[in-house]
Every structure is written in C-alpha cells, then in structure tokens.
Design a protein around this motif. Structure first.
Motif, mmCIF file in Angstrom:
data_model
loop_
_atom_site.group_PDB
_atom_site.id
_atom_site.type_symbol
_atom_site.label_atom_id
_atom_site.label_comp_id
_atom_site.label_asym_id
_atom_site.label_seq_id
_atom_site.Cartn_x
_atom_site.Cartn_y
_atom_site.Cartn_z
ATOM 1 N N ASP A 537 0.801 -1.216 0.000
ATOM 2 C CA ASP A 537 0.000 0.000 0.000
ATOM 3 C C ASP A 537 0.840 1.276 0.000
ATOM 4 O O ASP A 537 0.447 2.277 -0.579
ATOM 5 C CB ASP A 537 -0.937 0.016 1.205
ATOM 6 N N HIS A 538 1.977 1.278 0.674
ATOM 7 C CA HIS A 538 2.797 2.484 0.639
ATOM 8 C C HIS A 538 4.171 2.249 0.020
ATOM 9 O O HIS A 538 4.863 3.182 -0.331
ATOM 10 C CB HIS A 538 2.975 3.085 2.036
ATOM 11 N N ASN A 539 4.555 0.996 -0.121
ATOM 12 C CA ASN A 539 5.867 0.744 -0.715
ATOM 13 C C ASN A 539 5.834 0.865 -2.231
ATOM 14 O O ASN A 539 6.814 1.210 -2.864
ATOM 15 C CB ASN A 539 6.362 -0.638 -0.314
ATOM 16 N N ILE A 728 1.277 3.453 -5.569
ATOM 17 C CA ILE A 728 0.671 3.473 -4.241
ATOM 18 C C ILE A 728 -0.820 3.228 -4.443
ATOM 19 O O ILE A 728 -1.520 4.070 -5.009
ATOM 20 C CB ILE A 728 0.902 4.832 -3.557
ATOM 21 N N ASN A 729 -1.259 2.054 -4.025
ATOM 22 C CA ASN A 729 -2.643 1.671 -4.273
ATOM 23 C C ASN A 729 -3.205 0.926 -3.083
ATOM 24 O O ASN A 729 -2.478 0.215 -2.399
ATOM 25 C CB ASN A 729 -2.739 0.726 -5.481
ATOM 26 N N ARG B 53 -5.277 5.768 6.670
ATOM 27 C CA ARG B 53 -4.181 4.803 6.890
ATOM 28 C C ARG B 53 -2.906 5.586 7.072
ATOM 29 O O ARG B 53 -2.592 6.479 6.289
ATOM 30 C CB ARG B 53 -4.019 3.847 5.702
ATOM 31 N N LEU B 55 0.855 5.515 6.847
ATOM 32 C CA LEU B 55 1.905 4.720 6.221
ATOM 33 C C LEU B 55 3.048 5.635 5.812
ATOM 34 O O LEU B 55 2.892 6.492 4.949
ATOM 35 C CB LEU B 55 1.361 4.024 4.972
ATOM 36 N N HIS B 90 13.435 5.233 2.290
ATOM 37 C CA HIS B 90 12.128 5.424 2.911
ATOM 38 C C HIS B 90 12.072 6.731 3.689
ATOM 39 O O HIS B 90 11.062 7.033 4.297
ATOM 40 C CB HIS B 90 11.776 4.236 3.804
ATOM 41 N N SER B 127 2.138 8.884 0.206
ATOM 42 C CA SER B 127 1.853 7.517 0.635
ATOM 43 C C SER B 127 0.357 7.263 0.651
ATOM 44 O O SER B 127 -0.166 6.651 1.574
ATOM 45 C CB SER B 127 2.462 7.278 2.023
ATOM 46 N N PHE B 128 -0.299 7.752 -0.387
ATOM 47 C CA PHE B 128 -1.760 7.738 -0.445
ATOM 48 C C PHE B 128 -2.157 7.159 -1.798
ATOM 49 O O PHE B 128 -1.501 7.447 -2.804
ATOM 50 C CB PHE B 128 -2.265 9.182 -0.317
ATOM 51 N N PRO B 129 -3.208 6.363 -1.841
ATOM 52 C CA PRO B 129 -3.594 5.747 -3.114
ATOM 53 C C PRO B 129 -3.732 6.786 -4.222
ATOM 54 O O PRO B 129 -4.374 7.819 -4.037
ATOM 55 C CB PRO B 129 -4.942 5.101 -2.789
ATOM 56 N N GLY B 130 -3.144 6.505 -5.339
ATOM 57 C CA GLY B 130 -3.141 7.444 -6.444
ATOM 58 C C GLY B 130 -2.109 8.544 -6.276
ATOM 59 O O GLY B 130 -1.930 9.364 -7.186
ATOM 60 N N GLY B 131 -1.428 8.555 -5.149
ATOM 61 C CA GLY B 131 -0.437 9.607 -4.881
ATOM 62 C C GLY B 131 0.974 9.100 -5.087
ATOM 63 O O GLY B 131 1.242 8.365 -6.034
ATOM 64 N N SER B 134 6.437 6.398 -0.433
ATOM 65 C CA SER B 134 7.061 6.886 0.787
ATOM 66 C C SER B 134 8.578 6.747 0.738
ATOM 67 O O SER B 134 9.260 6.959 1.722
ATOM 68 C CB SER B 134 6.503 6.142 1.993
ATOM 69 N N HIS B 135 9.105 6.334 -0.390
ATOM 70 C CA HIS B 135 10.556 6.415 -0.569
ATOM 71 C C HIS B 135 10.822 7.220 -1.835
ATOM 72 O O HIS B 135 9.898 7.580 -2.559
ATOM 73 C CB HIS B 135 11.198 5.032 -0.632
#
Lengths: 795, 795
Positions: A537-539, A728-729, B53, B55, B90, B127-131, B134-135
């Motif tokens: 989800d975030h990786n 990121i999904n 979430r 993350l 990260h 770190s968001f869906p569609g965004g 985080s690294h």
C-alpha cells in the motif's frame, strides 16, 4: 598487526617433510592441469602426455595447499575438528590434491587408486569432458562450498560454525572474491557468533594480488589501510608475507598455531562462565604470497609467478612450443615427484604420516558431508496450532502469525539444530511469535537497555537478522550443508537479491542428489516469501515483483517445490511438510496481512496433500461438467476469485462454476516433466477438456502458461496475474489495475461463457461501475470501502 | 577522527534561520505522514484531519533534512554544483519537503502550490492511493536514486560523479543500508575516482542506530572500530554526534564546510598538474543522531525518539487514542508552523532565502534529471568495422572481438561521456580491443611496473573493472541517470547477481518514461551477456544459466529489448542501435568464442532491422510452403541448426525446409503485447499455420512458449534449449545433452515431418551413431572431433 619473526617452530625434519608434502600437493595440482599420461614423469615429457585442451586454474592452488598442510599439523597436534572452505573456488586443485593424498578421494571414487594408474586417471579427469570441474563442485569430497560463483565462502563458513562448538571452520577468502558485495559485508558475521555455543571461523585472506586480468583492490592498498580495515571489521588481523618456502613454512607453522591457541583461549574464557558474553576480536590471517607461487618466474620475458599470467594455465602452448614444453617439464620436475611417491606411485608413508587419519582428515570430516550428521527435527504436531475454522471465509487471520507459534515450538524442541533467518523482516513478516522460543535474536555486539523492548537481542538468540539477504542465505546454506535445519523469510520483491545464490544452491543439490550417491541427504532450504506484491500500500512499485517463481521453475524438477497455501491451516500443513523434507529448495508464498480463512485443519491437510483440488463450498457444478472453471493460486488471488464467484452465484443462478485451488504449483506440469505433475487425465478431469478456465494467479500470468502449455485445454486457460501495473494503491485498486480483482474475474467469466454474454450484460455494467466507485473511494479516503475490507464469503 | 568543538560558524541570526528552515522541513515531513486536512494546524487537530491509513517513515527524515539544510548554506557560499542521493530511501519526506520548500515541487507539479491549499494536497498525496510513494521514487524531483531497494546509493553516487569534475555528489548512506553487501563493497569505489577529471563524492553515513526492528551493526561497534573501518576503506572519517539542535547546527556547519574545503583542496592539488595522480583520502562524515530526531521522547513509557519505534509512524493510533492524539498535536506544534509560513501558507521569505535559486537548488539540479544534459554519442560508422563475409558459414571469428574495435572508436570520440564496465571480464569476454582507445582501465590505486602488461591501469582509464557486478551496475546506472552513456559486459550466469538491480532500474525507467513527462530521456542501460551457457568447457554447471531473459520478459514491454545477434556483423548493427537508443534496458546475448559468420554487413543491417527473417541460403522451400520450419535464436543454436539443415538437405533432397533466424526476441510476441511484436499475419507467414516448427533456442525453451503461446501454430512449435543438463563437456557434448545439437535437431525434423518418418529411418540411425561417437571421442580426447570443430556450411 603481527608478523612473526620466523621462530623455528618446525624441527628440520618436520620442515623437510612439511615441504615435501606441499611439493606433493603442488605437483598434483600442476599434474591435473596438464597431464593425461606419464603422471609421475617416469619418461621424458612428450606432447602426447599433455591434454588436448588446457583448462584450469593454477593461481591460488599453491597458497591454498600451503594453508592446508599447516592445518594438518595442528589437527594432529591438538586433535582438532576442522573443515576448510575454498573461497577461490577455481583453485579446486588444491582441495583435490589434498583430498587425494589423504586417501579420501580413493575411498569415495574407488577407481582413482593410490598408484600410478589411479594418479593418471585422477589427472586426466580434471577439467575434462565427462570428468570433474576446475572449481570446488559437489563432486569434491571435503567441500561444502561451491566455488563457481564468488562471494559466499565466509557466510557459508559461519553457517557451518553455528551450533558446532567444537568445530573450527577455516575459510580461505580470495582477494578477488573479497571485492564482491556479499563477501565484503560478511566479515561482520563475527557480530553473530557466540563463543560458547558456536564454533570458530578462521578466515585467511589469500592476498595473491590478481584476479583474472587485474590486480585486486586489497592487494594494492597500504599495509596500514589493510590492517585498519580488518580491525574495523572487528577482527585481529595477522599478516604473513613472503615467497621463500623455508622461511614461510616456519612463519605459517607459528602463525596458524598462534591463531588456534588464541581461538581456544577465547572459547575457554567465554565458556568458563560467570561473565556476560562479549564479542571477541577473533584472529584472522592475511596471507600475502605470489599468485601462482612456485610456477616459473618468467615466460618469454614476462613475469609469470606473481602475476595475472599465473591465474589460469601458466604455460599455454607446450605442445606447439618446444621451449615452453621444456619450461613445463622443468617446472613439473622441480617438485621432484620421484622423491615423493614410491615405486607403486603411492605417497611415501613418512610424508603421508603428516596428514591426520579417518574423520580427522579435512577431506574426510563428516561436517563436509553434513547429511551424515543430520538428525530429523523433533516436531510438535502442527495440528495443535490449527485455526478453528467453522465456516469458510468468515474470519481474517494472519497466516504467518499463525505458523509463528508452530515455528516457536519447533525452535524450542531443537535448540541446537534449527535457526530462523530474516533480513530485519521477521517481525515485519509477523513471525515475531517465534521470539519467545528462540531466546530472541542473535546479537553478539553492544546492547542498550531498550533492546529488551520488542524481540530481544542476545548471544543465545536463534533468530538471525542482518540487513543482508546474501549473508542470511549464505548462513542458511552453510547450516544445512553441515546437517542442520532452517527457515528464511523475505519480502517477495527482494528475494531477487539472492537469485543467483538460489541458482547455485539448486545446482549443488541437483548434482548431489541425482549423481553423487555418497553425499547424504541434507535438509531443504525453506524460503517463505511474504510481504507480497498485492499488499504494498505504501511501498509501491519497487516492492512488486513476484518473478522469483519464474527462476525456480527453470531449475531441476527433482529439487524445486513451490507452494501457495491459501490460508493459515494450509500454511501450517505446508510448513510441517517442508521442514521434514530433504534435498529441496522449498518456496512458500504466503502474505503476512490478515486474510480470510477457509479450511479446517483436516480439510487443509487433505488439500495440501493433493496439492490441488475442487473447493465444493465455492462450486456450483454439483459434480457435473461445469460451464466454467475458476481456478486460483495464492492467498490474495484466491479471496478475489471467491468474491467473484459469490457475485456470479448471486446474479447468475444457473451458472455451473467449478472452483479449483492450487497449493502445489508443480501439479500443473505434466507428470513426465515433474514428479508432482498431474497426469493429463487428472488435469482434464479438474480443468475439463474444453470449458473456459479463468485462472487467478499470484505471480506473472505467463508462468501458468509456461507450466500448462501442453495440456489439452490450454487454449481455453485465461490467466490473470501481476502485470507490472502499480504504484501506491489500496489492495483492491492494485488488484483492479492488474485485473485480478473480483470484478474483472467475474467479467472474464461472463465474456467466456456463451450463455452469459447476453443475459449478464447488465451485470457487466454493474461490475464496471463497482470498479470505478472502488477506485474513486480509494483515492478519496485512502482505504478501500468497508464492504470490501470486511467482505466475507456469503454462507 | 575529528569531532569539531562547536566553533560558532553561524551567527546567531544564521543559527535562528537555519533552525527555522530545518523546523519547516521537519514539520512538512510529519505533516505528510499524518495530515489530510488542516495542514498548518490553524484549527485544533481533530480525527478527521488525520489520514485513514498511516503509512510512512519518520526515522531518517530529520537527519536527512539536517544535512540538506547545511548543504544549502555551502552551495550558496561557494557556488557549488551539488546533488544529494538519499540512501535511506524510505526517508523520502526529507527530500520531498526540501523540494517543496525550494519551489521545485510546485514547478514540476503545478497543482501543488506554495500555499495552504497546495500544502494540503502535498500532505495528502504522500503515501496515499493514487499519490506518491514513501521512498524516493522517480516521481521525486531532484532524485536519481530509487530508494525502494537498499544498497546502491553510494555506487549510484560515484556513477554520477565520474566525468563531472565540477560536481559534488552528497550521498546519505543509511546504517541499515550499510549492512547490505552491495553497499559494503561500494566504499572501495574511491579507488576509481580521478580527482582531476571526476567530481567528488561526499558520503554521510547516517548512524541513527536502528533498522525496522533491530539496531544496526555499525551503530553498535566501538567508535574506534568504526573509525578504523573507514580508514581501512581509504576515507578520512569525521564524526558528528549529538541531539541538541543548537549545538549540532554549529557543529554541522563547521564540519560540512571543512569537508567541502578539503574536497576543493584535494582537487586543486591534483589539478595543478605536475604530479602523478595519487589516490586522495577523501573526507566522509559519520553523523550519529537519534532515530526519529525531534519526535516525542517517549510514548506510553517506551522510548520513542532514538529507538526503532521512530522508524515508521512514531504514533500509530491518534484517531482512536485521545492521549496519542494530544501527543501528536503537541509534537506537530513543537515545530511552530505559525512562525514559519505566512498567512498565505508560504514559507517566510527570510527563511526561504537560505536555499539557493534556480539550478543551484539541489532539487532543481539538472544532473538529477540527467536527460536534460544528455548529448547523443558521436558515433563512427559501424559499417566500417564490418567483417568481409563472402560466403555464409565459412570462417570463424569472435563477434565480441569484432565489436571491441567499434567500441574502441566510440570511446575515442566520446572521451568524457562514455564508459565501459566489466567485472574483471572485459578481456575474458574478448573486448580488450577497447583498451587502445580507453587509456586502459580505471585505477586510482598503487601500481606495479608489470601492470603495463595486458590492458594497462591508469587514473585516466575508461574501462571500469571491479569484481562486483553490483558496483559496476550501480556506477553504470548513476552514469546514465546523469546523462551519459555506457556498456556493460558480464558472464551470462552471473548477470543474475544483479537481477534485482535490473528489476529496480526497469521499474524506474517505466515510470519515468510512461508517466513522468518532465523526466528527460536518458541513455539505455546496455548489457552484453557473454561467456554463454554453451561454452563452459571447464567451468561447467555453475556457469550455465541463461535465465536472465525470463526476468527481462516480465518487465514492461516499453522498456525492455532482447537481441540475439547470430554473428559479428549483426552484433555490430545491434550495438550501434542500442548505443543510440534511450530509455531501455537492452540485453544482447553474444558469445565471445570464435563462431561461423554468415551475413554481409548489408544483409546484417537488413536482418537486424527486421529482427527476424528467413535465411534463403539455408532454406530449400524456394518461396513455397515448406514441409518444416527450422527456427533459431542465438549464435550457437544457429550454427547447430544450420548444421542440422545441411545434413537434412544432403540426405533428404526433396524436403522443403524454411530456415528462420530471430535476432529481436520480442518479435515473437503478439504486436498487441509488445511494440516490436509481429502481427499474427506476419507471424503466420513466417512460421506457417500448421507446419511443424523446430525452434533451437539459446536459453530455457519454455521462454519461447511463453512468448508465442497465443500464436496460431503454437501447438506445432517444438522448442529445444538449455534444460539444466551439463557439467564439464565439450561444446558438442553439451549441446547433445540438451538436445540443441545438429543431430537432435535433424531427428526432431524427421520425427515431425510425416513423409520422413519411414524414408529417413536409416538417417535417424546414422544420426544416433554420430552422437554416440561424438561423446565417446570427447571423453577420450577432451575435445570435439575435427570435423565438428572445423565444420563449415557446405557451399
């Protein structure tokens, strides 16, 4: 950094004999490189005595034999239990020659006798078609380290030393090998060696200066930097340097003895008890000797001994160049074979007497054929850890957390023969339930009070964590090759870091298992692949790569197994199975996040034993020929496929669906290609001969086609899997992008079942709307809709 | 190892502003981890402001921003050209926050404005869906280093510095990452950096103590060992340690300035000329600050700042735990955002003024979007290097030796923008013909007189050799990512060592090329795979693995290309093509040994341009529908297939054979799946719709099935390839074991052409006898029979 001042450790007679033994080794090394006939040079050397192709490596042979000969003295003097790993693997002649002189080669391969005839065969077979390789291969008795690919000698050595408190593992590290990443970080393994319960590792950096075609980095930095580097790695380096054999024998006898005594002193101090275990500064040796030591000094005006020219064949064309033939003959005769071997061609007894006997011989040490020492694990009953699954698909549990409890008790029952490995990911992969039984994690380094907090660190710890997949896999291989057991977990995407190590271990296993009856079976290498592609989800994209399975399917079917247990009880059953198995690389794919649970323990055992089967609760074909087969492999594709079936069964009441789940991936291959393969009849009876099959797969979809392309119904198998789409999904969004989600699978069924193409047109529209809504919601809220997150199988 | 005594480098006002800038960075980092609304905390923090979430990673963010802020000061003071690579990938929030504060983020992504609304979007997308991830991903402006997989930051940094004499590459190395093998050996890259013609690399080991769930090794060894380690690696280490921001700002200002001045002094001295280039002891920094610096000290009685708990989200449940919500709000407000941003939500001008402007901004430096700086290679005409092939299949030449001359002149014409990489295998792969144009091989280390002998070593050398595939690939990637060009060769089996690096670079390219229009095109990564599976006469089984191609075919068709040129002229044509290409990973498979040559230069260009074609000289179908198609891909399978056809044409005069050779492997895929794919019509017109196809393939045979399983005639495609059978074998014997040899191919044709099954029964017997004789001869003589070794295509 100490350089001993040539104390006369050896008496003149000992020196004479030691040098004679070493000359015998060197003669054998050179002989196997060149000679097909006339092995003891009892006639003048002629072209017809020389092999037609000259292929082999001389460079590190004399140095490695030099080490071995001096280790022999100490084994006898101190009754040591000692093995030797050859890092410069292409220096196999050193290992082979010692193995032959110690008699082990003839015991393992009876046709290679200790006489002129045996010697001739021994020479000829080397690096010869139908014969043996020029690096340490599984065929080499006394070796547990494949020398084909460089970088893993030291991690293998540590793996052998763990839980073998009386063993000394000598590792010769080549200075070429030392440039590899895996080797460079493996020096830090001294922070994981317990001086009480583990054995010792004595590394010898063989600084002979050259790789294939270049000087080595470590040979060209200053003596000061070199010392600092190894002090910084936490060792006590000792340097020995020179090329005069007489001087060097005395130096080496003194230095190796000092190192052994230092090791024993460190161990005695730690084992006396009373004190907390501190990390010792173990000794290591830097041995600087010429590349191709004792070869001719020059050839055609170029430097030979001590240059890269001595890396492989020092003299390339003796047959066509008479001057080079003379040079070769003079070189070979410089070892004076007539003074070393008797009339019969057997090593003189007074020389042979320098080597140990029986299992004290390095080449005959059972640790180097670890299956001889292997004892099966004492196993708790895995059924005792079962999840109580009353109805399929109602509760979410982490499958890996479930097996952690089982692994914890396996650990408790096997406290000196089972280790768990993870690259700083054991807790992340939800396996921290092992810690209560493992004394936490191995750590022989400074600690802080807060380390107690969350999986504590201790020299007694048995879960091994270092941020180096290479080191962990190397430890694991060394540990099983010496007869013990283990389990490694990794993030799925980063198991690729050790692709080449997997390849090499698989090749070792194949030769050992299928061709070398004398190698006893060893425990399997068990790889749990978790933190899967579908839950990043975030990786994001970098953590999405399920392609390791493609590599695994390239290797011999006799030694590879792939399992995709769909739930915790299946994972328990599979884990029990793999831990009992031998001579495989077992790859298990199971996510760490909580997922729906389907099967009772009994059902799971049955399902895993068959490896593939119809799930009746999800099927609506009632034993008849179905309209469509929905198949799946992998926990997440299974739950999406089930959700698709639930939708279809709700909306298309008459549709006859057969739901097939695959645990053992190789069941898909034809039985003639893999021992686990289904017969065509069995395959057809599951997948039909002509009905559409929608296969929802964990990894790249082409792998299913690769495994099934010869099956009757192959043209109708439509596979979904990871298609390299993602970032990121949310879980559902990622599934949608790669079309493994419930909506796509349901639409795939509609598209391929003729009777639905009109009747379910409205349903297709609805499915499309659902998908759009799902993505929009995810982008707005950052999570999937509640009904997706909390979806259950409808009872 | 110096620890500066807090000299007051910064005036009180500078200190105030520097600290304010850092607070702004830290606030932004924390904001992007937590907030979806209320970005400047202008209302009290409420649950609905928090992301659903949580993350992301906090651990290294403050330390990395701390470094960045101090680099900014020096860029301005000394007008530096400087980029920053984030090893602890990260910790992307550090890079992102600086990128935003410098204004680059808004320039690249105009919707993310420098105001409250932009800040809200900036926070939410993280770190968001569609965004964004985080690294540090390709989406991160100012970054050339993918932080998803650890271990390559330093080799990427060196790659960026080569041939960029005015560039300073700062590399923040995480202490977790430092445990990986690739990172551990990449410290030695200082032996390959020329202080005159290359830029500088300033590594900063960020010793924050913890990985995901464990302390790091380097954080727990003694200060003395740590210093020795980096002295041993050849650096001059400087330690900075502490947690009081005021003290640390002064220390860091002084230390970074000292390092920059030391770098400039080293360069000035070397560049003054007159002296031979000696390897400098470049400065590096060890920065020991708390993990998650400036986070709350404790949570629920557990240590937070300075522990592994601060690695990811320091506070996990603010929404459901009011005490934790208060802790979070207090923490966020501790950075005093109201003192940093104006009414509009824009960073105060006096703070912003600390950062450089334009392309001096780290995040706006064009080296970090290297395609902007890329100039195409100046290329000689590859046709000038053509082999004069008068008749097909008459002379044997090494194809790699042929392109070496071409590469040599490419090198000569591009002496500051083209490098060749090889893991001690350039000469072994017969590419040493490059050396005359490359000033030999790069080596900034001690030399000996004999080094001149055989590919000399020099600080000016442009062929880079180290026995670490990881380091070389890392250098290569860093070099092309900053706008230059290169070429790497490797033994085929050991290219697997960098499987995961290939995966990550392919993913980087896919995102950059297909989704990020602002990233300018970069040169392709060109991998020549040589020393192939089929020529491992003495290396044996461990050196036989052609499975890299399987991985390549898993990656996006938009960025992967595979070529198997059958001869030298084809290899020349392919090499010219790939060196001109951008945004691909090009994989070229070509053996180093002498092989038969077939095509004139004109024919080769035509053949390679089409990528697949019928070879008329070998075919006997005369443009009609053939009885059988014999297809092949790869130099060695091509020559065996040709030999099979020669046998068949001699013995079966009426047989209509079509001979198809494949250069561009992706031509086999359907056009809808790969841009190079043939249409079904084209495929059918080459391979027929229903005739037997015998396909002799270089690698694992299942790959051909994977690529062609949707083709009309797929059921009739019978593939031979490497089947994991081999040891020490002559070339023909190895081919026979895997059934890619002339005899098996001829028998495959006989078995599949109905008209031959009776008429050629005698021929089959003869073929079988030939095979047995061949193996017997090889085992007797160690080489293949002369008629095999000297076989030519019959004219």
């Amino acid at each position: 950094m100490t350089t001993p001042q040539t104390p006369a450790v050896l008496t003149p007679e000992e020196l004479r004999l030691t040098h004679a033994y070493w000359r015998a080794c060197n003669y054998l090394c050179a002989g196997m490189l060149y000679l097909r006939e006339n092995p003891l040079l009892r006639e003048p050397l002629k072209p017809e005595h020389i092999k037609n192709r000259l292929l082999g490596h001389w460079g590190s042979d004399p140095g490695q034999s030099f080490i071995w000969v001096h280790l022999n003295r100490l084994i006898k003097k101190y009754n040591l239990d000692l093995i030797y790993l050859s890092g410069p693997g292409h220096g196999a002649p050193a290992t082979l020659s010692n193995c032959y002189l110690e008699g082990v080669y003839s015991e393992v391969y009876p046709s290679i006798t200790q006489d002129v005839e045996g010697l001739q065969k021994f020479f000829k077979q080397f690096s010869f078609p139908g014969g043996i390789g020029s690096h340490c291969t599984p065929e080499t008795p006394g070796s547990i380290h494949e020398g084909g690919e460089l970088g893993y000698s030291l991690s293998h050595g540590f793996g052998a030393a763990f839980d073998n408190p009386d063993l000394i593992v000598t590792v010769c590290v080549g200075d070429g090998e030392a440039e590899t990443g895996p080797l460079a970080t493996s020096w830090h393994a001294n922070k994981f060696l317990n001086p009480i319960t583990d054995g010792a590792v004595l590394p010898i950096l063989h600084l002979n200066g050259y790789k294939i075609a270049n000087p080595t980095i470590l040979a060209r930095i200053s003596a000061e930097e070199l010392e600092q580097l190894f002090l910084g790695y936490g060792w006590t380096p000792h340097v020995i340097e020179g090329d005069d054999p007489e001087v060097m024998h005395q130096k080496m006898a003194a230095l190796t003895e000092q190192c052994i005594l230092d090791i024993q002193a460190i161990q005695a101090k730690a084992r006396a008890g009373g004190e907390p275990v501190e990390r010792p500064r173990w000794p290591m040796i830097i041995m600087r000797t010429p590349k191709g030591w004792t070869a001719p000094k020059e050839i055609d005006g170029h430097k030979l001994e001590g240059s890269w020219r001595a890396h492989q064949m020092p003299i390339l064309d003796p047959v066509t160049n008479p001057a080079h033939m003379a040079l070769l003959e003079g070189w070979l005769r410089s070892y004076k074979p007539e003074e070393l071997f008797d009339e019969n061609g057997t090593l003189l007894a007074e020389i042979r007497a320098l080597a140990p006997e029986g299992t004290s011989r390095i080449s005959g040490n059972p640790h180097a054929n670890g299956g001889l020492l292997r004892k099966p694990l004492s196993m708790p009953d895995f059924r005792d850890y079962a999840l109580d699954v009353k109805k399929p698909g109602q509760v979410e549990v982490s499958s890996t957390a479930t097996i952690a409890k089982f692994l914890c008790d396996v650990m408790r029952q096997n406290m000196t023969s089972f280790r768990v490995f993870g690259p700083d990911e054991t807790a992340s992969n939800k396996l921290d339930g092992i810690y209560p039984g493992s004394h936490g994690k191995t750590w022989v380094n400074a600690t802080l009070p807060e380390d107690a907090d969350g999986g504590y660190l201790s020299p007694e710890g048995r879960v091994m964590e270092m941020l180096s997949e290479h080191t962990l896999e190397g430890w694991f291989e060394g540990y099983v090759l010496t007869g013990r057991h283990g389990f490694l977990s990794s993030y799925e995407a980063f198991i690729h870091i050790i692709d080449s190590m997997f390849n090499q271990h698989a090749k070792w296993l194949e030769k050992s298992k299928l061709e070398l009856r004398w190698r006893a079976s060893i425990s399997s290498v068990n790889l749990l692949i978790s933190s899967l592609v579908w839950r990043q989800d975030h990786n994001g994209f970098t953590h999405q790569d399920p392609g390791f399975l493609d590599l695994v399917t390239n290797k011999s079917p006799e030694i590879t197994r792939i399992y995709l247990p769909p739930d915790a009880n299946c994972l328990l059953s599979v884990t029990d199975h793999i831990l009992r198995s031998t001579d495989y690389v077992n790859v298990v794919v199971a996510d760490k996040a909580p997922h729906l649970q389907y099967l009772t323990m009994d059902q799971a055992i049955k399902h895993c034993t068959k490896g593939i089967g119809i799930w009746d609760f999800a099927s609506s074909d009632a034993g008849h020929e179905p309209d469509v087969v929905v198949a799946c492999a992998g926990d997440i594709p299974t739950s999406e496929a089930l959700a698709a079936v639930a939708i279809l069964r709700e909306h298309c009441k008459d549709l006859k669906i057969r739901f097939v789940n695959v645990v053992d991936l190789f069941r898909l291959m034809p039985e003639r290609q893999h021992p686990h393969g289904l017969s065509d009849h069995e395959f057809d009876s599951l997948f039909t001969k002509d009905k559409p099959v929608i296969f929802n797969f964990h990894a790249y979809p082409t792998l299913i086609h690769k495994l099934t392309y010869r099956r009757t119904n192959h043209d109708n198998i439509h596979v979904r899997g990871y298609n390299e789409k993602g970032n990121i999904n949310t879980p559902l969004e990622l599934a949608i992008l790669n079309k493994v989600d419930r909506y796509h699978i349901a639409m795939d069924v509609i598209d391929r079942v003729p009777s639905l193409q009109v009747s379910a047109a409205h349903l297709k529209e609805w499915l499309t709307d659902q998908m759009i809504d799902a993505v929009n919601y995810a982008h707005q809220e950052g999570i999937d809709r509640k009904e997706i997150r909390e979806w259950k199988w409808p009872l």
